[in-house]
Design a protein around this motif. Structure first.
Motif, PDB file in Angstrom:
ATOM      1  N   GLU A   1       0.220   3.432  -2.990  1.00  0.00           N
ATOM      2  CA  GLU A   1      -1.171   3.651  -3.376  1.00  0.00           C
ATOM      3  C   GLU A   1      -1.576   5.103  -3.105  1.00  0.00           C
ATOM      4  O   GLU A   1      -1.234   5.672  -2.059  1.00  0.00           O
ATOM      5  CB  GLU A   1      -2.103   2.706  -2.608  1.00  0.00           C
ATOM      6  CG  GLU A   1      -1.976   1.250  -3.004  1.00  0.00           C
ATOM      7  CD  GLU A   1      -2.422   1.000  -4.434  1.00  0.00           C
ATOM      8  OE1 GLU A   1      -3.440   1.575  -4.859  1.00  0.00           O
ATOM      9  OE2 GLU A   1      -1.743   0.228  -5.135  1.00  0.00           O
TER      10      GLU A   1
ATOM     11  N   TYR B   1      -8.200   5.221   0.435  1.00  0.00           N
ATOM     12  CA  TYR B   1      -7.383   4.917  -0.735  1.00  0.00           C
ATOM     13  C   TYR B   1      -8.194   5.225  -1.991  1.00  0.00           C
ATOM     14  O   TYR B   1      -9.393   4.928  -2.065  1.00  0.00           O
ATOM     15  CB  TYR B   1      -6.959   3.451  -0.724  1.00  0.00           C
ATOM     16  CG  TYR B   1      -5.883   3.153   0.298  1.00  0.00           C
ATOM     17  CD1 TYR B   1      -4.548   3.421   0.025  1.00  0.00           C
ATOM     18  CD2 TYR B   1      -6.206   2.622   1.544  1.00  0.00           C
ATOM     19  CE1 TYR B   1      -3.556   3.160   0.961  1.00  0.00           C
ATOM     20  CE2 TYR B   1      -5.228   2.359   2.487  1.00  0.00           C
ATOM     21  CZ  TYR B   1      -3.907   2.632   2.193  1.00  0.00           C
ATOM     22  OH  TYR B   1      -2.927   2.378   3.125  1.00  0.00           O
TER      23      TYR B   1
ATOM     24  N   ILE C   1      -3.685   8.167  -1.930  1.00  0.00           N
ATOM     25  CA  ILE C   1      -4.599   8.361  -0.804  1.00  0.00           C
ATOM     26  C   ILE C   1      -5.359   9.667  -0.999  1.00  0.00           C
ATOM     27  O   ILE C   1      -4.768  10.709  -1.302  1.00  0.00           O
ATOM     28  CB  ILE C   1      -3.829   8.391   0.528  1.00  0.00           C
ATOM     29  CG1 ILE C   1      -3.217   7.011   0.800  1.00  0.00           C
ATOM     30  CG2 ILE C   1      -4.729   8.814   1.677  1.00  0.00           C
ATOM     31  CD1 ILE C   1      -2.348   6.965   2.042  1.00  0.00           C
TER      32      ILE C   1
ATOM     33  N   LEU D   1       0.804  -1.227   0.000  1.00  0.00           N
ATOM     34  CA  LEU D   1       0.000   0.000   0.000  1.00  0.00           C
ATOM     35  C   LEU D   1       0.835   1.274   0.000  1.00  0.00           C
ATOM     36  O   LEU D   1       0.287   2.368  -0.102  1.00  0.00           O
ATOM     37  CB  LEU D   1      -0.929   0.006   1.218  1.00  0.00           C
ATOM     38  CG  LEU D   1      -1.986  -1.104   1.266  1.00  0.00           C
ATOM     39  CD1 LEU D   1      -2.751  -1.047   2.578  1.00  0.00           C
ATOM     40  CD2 LEU D   1      -2.948  -0.985   0.089  1.00  0.00           C
TER      41      LEU D   1
END
Length: 442
Positions: free
Chosen positions: A393, A430, A395, A390
């Motif tokens: 990733e 996310y 946000i 993550l």
């Protein structure tokens, strides 16, 4: 909790319902033959909708399996930056309703990236890897071309497009040198219409000239509209009123007039033109004054805008969002400080993001600290493998935005200072998949 969806799987006394809001939800159900049918779930009650239809998705059951027909799209790898391209390299197709789709047979491989097509999919949960892009619930069975006049814009708001747009918003939304918002001393010469938000319904008129009569276009108070490329624009009084009852005619309620009445202006969206004020030609003010002093909104009409606003204590509020970036809030060296009392002092007082409707929005340290704490606390709770997955990733941060208490002073320095500011942290999640990150409250 309320949601709406269709049944995909039945096991004894339970069914699994796919919903847009919650994804897959498992519930107790004692009825017969639920597969491929729509259900409305509210609290502990579940209601069957056997005749429900939706032009965006067609669902049916065949030989005990559930199928759906939806619009889908795949990424155009030639148009994406390298890191985003790598992140979405394993994506075959995506549907705004069903999310990532598996192309097990390779039938979608012949579709050009960014082309929208119809697909028939079968409910068949799949898992090709740990990321949200490598797993899903539906597999592609057939592909069809769409009608030429088919509305497809909503399909193009894909995760990879939104991530790219989020990175480039500052460049695209920051006022250009040829706009009044960038240089407020430029000549007002505009024939086009624009959409703006009323941020104040009755405010002292900065262009008021006591030497002139109201009939000449000068009033003590005015409403204020905001639009990113012009900034603050005066919307002067008087306004039209609904016709009153007379001896010869009944009252006629005028919706347009009601929307432009002074007490109902704030928080409303309007279309308007910006023109030189009528008082301009009779005023003795210098010609080098900023545009707000000698221009006003004309041909004002209420506008339909999808963005929701609320008015709290005579102040307009609305949600805004941006992609999280450490560099927006602090330097890399400040990030290494363990003690938050000392770290807080190093947070930037100039943090901001750009909003398509609100322009520059200020984010002050008390909000910045809550954002950073929430994300760092969340990452501490992750397993090492998940944390690594993550880490890159995107946000999304959602804040409650309000008009800055010193908005007029800030506007003098716009776009170096914003008219709006973040009041409260609403949500962090996310971008891809929407997984929520718990907020760390003081």
């Amino acid at each position: 909790m309320e949601f709406f969806g269709f049944a995909c799987e039945q096991n004894e006394d339970k069914i699994k319902i796919f919903t847009l809001e919650q994804g897959m939800v498992e519930l107790e159900y004692e009825g017969c033959d639920p597969l491929g049918k729509w259900f409305d779930v509210s609290d502990d009650e579940i209601e069957l909708h056997p005749t429900y239809s939706n032009k965006e998705i067609e669902v049916w059951e065949e030989d005990g399996e559930v199928f759906a027909k939806v619009l889908a799209i795949g990424p155009n790898m030639f148009c994406l930056p390298k890191d985003i391209k790598e992140k979405y390299s394993k994506v075959a197709a995506w549907s705004p309703l069903l999310k990532y789709l598996d192309d097990e047979t390779g039938i979608f491989a012949g579709i050009r990236g960014n082309d929208v097509v119809y697909v028939v999919v079968k409910y068949a949960p799949w898992f090709n890897g740990p990321s949200v892009r490598e797993q899903g619930l539906f597999k592609i069975q057939e592909v069809f071309e769409i009608e030429e006049d088919r509305y497809t814009a909503y399909c193009r708001q894909t995760p990879w497009t939104l991530e790219y747009m989020g990175r480039t918003l500052t460049q695209s939304l920051k006022p250009k040198p040829n706009t009044i918002a960038f240089n407020q001393y430029q000549k007002v010469d505009d024939d086009g219409f624009r959409i703006g938000l009323c941020i104040k319904s009755s405010y002292p008129n900065s262009g008021f000239n006591q030497e002139l009569n109201p009939s000449d276009g000068s009033y003590k108070f005015c409403s204020l509209l905001f639009t990113p490329d012009y900034g603050i624009v005066r919307y002067t009084f008087p306004v039209n009123k609904p016709r009153m009852v007379t001896r010869t005619a009944e009252a006629v309620y005028d919706v347009d007039s009601d929307f432009t009445s002074i007490d109902k202006r704030i928080g409303q969206w309007y279309t308007f033109q910006v023109t030189e004020a009528r008082s301009r030609t009779k005023s003795k003010k210098k010609t080098d004054s900023p545009a707000i002093l000698h221009s006003t909104a004309r041909k004002v009409a209420s506008a339909n805008h999808p963005r929701e606003t609320v008015v709290v204590d005579e102040e307009v509020e609305l949600e805004s969002s941006f992609l999280f970036d450490y560099n927006m809030f602090e330097t890399e060296s400040n990030r290494l400080i363990k003690n938050w009392y000392a770290r807080y002092k190093g947070l930037s007082r100039k943090s901001h993001f750009w909003d398509a409707d609100l322009g520059r929005v200020e984010v002050y340290p008390f909000i910045s600290m809550e954002i950073i704490k929430s994300i760092e606390k969340h990452r501490e709770t992750l397993e090492p493998s998940e944390a690594e997955l993550l880490q890159k990733e995107a946000i999304v941060v959602v804040v409650r935005t309000v008009v800055h208490k010193n908005f007029m002073m800030n506007f003098k320095n716009y776009p170096m200072q914003g008219v709006f500011t973040a009041k409260k942290l609403e949500k962090i999640c996310y971008l891809d998949g929407g997984r929520l990150i718990p907020l760390e409250k003081e």
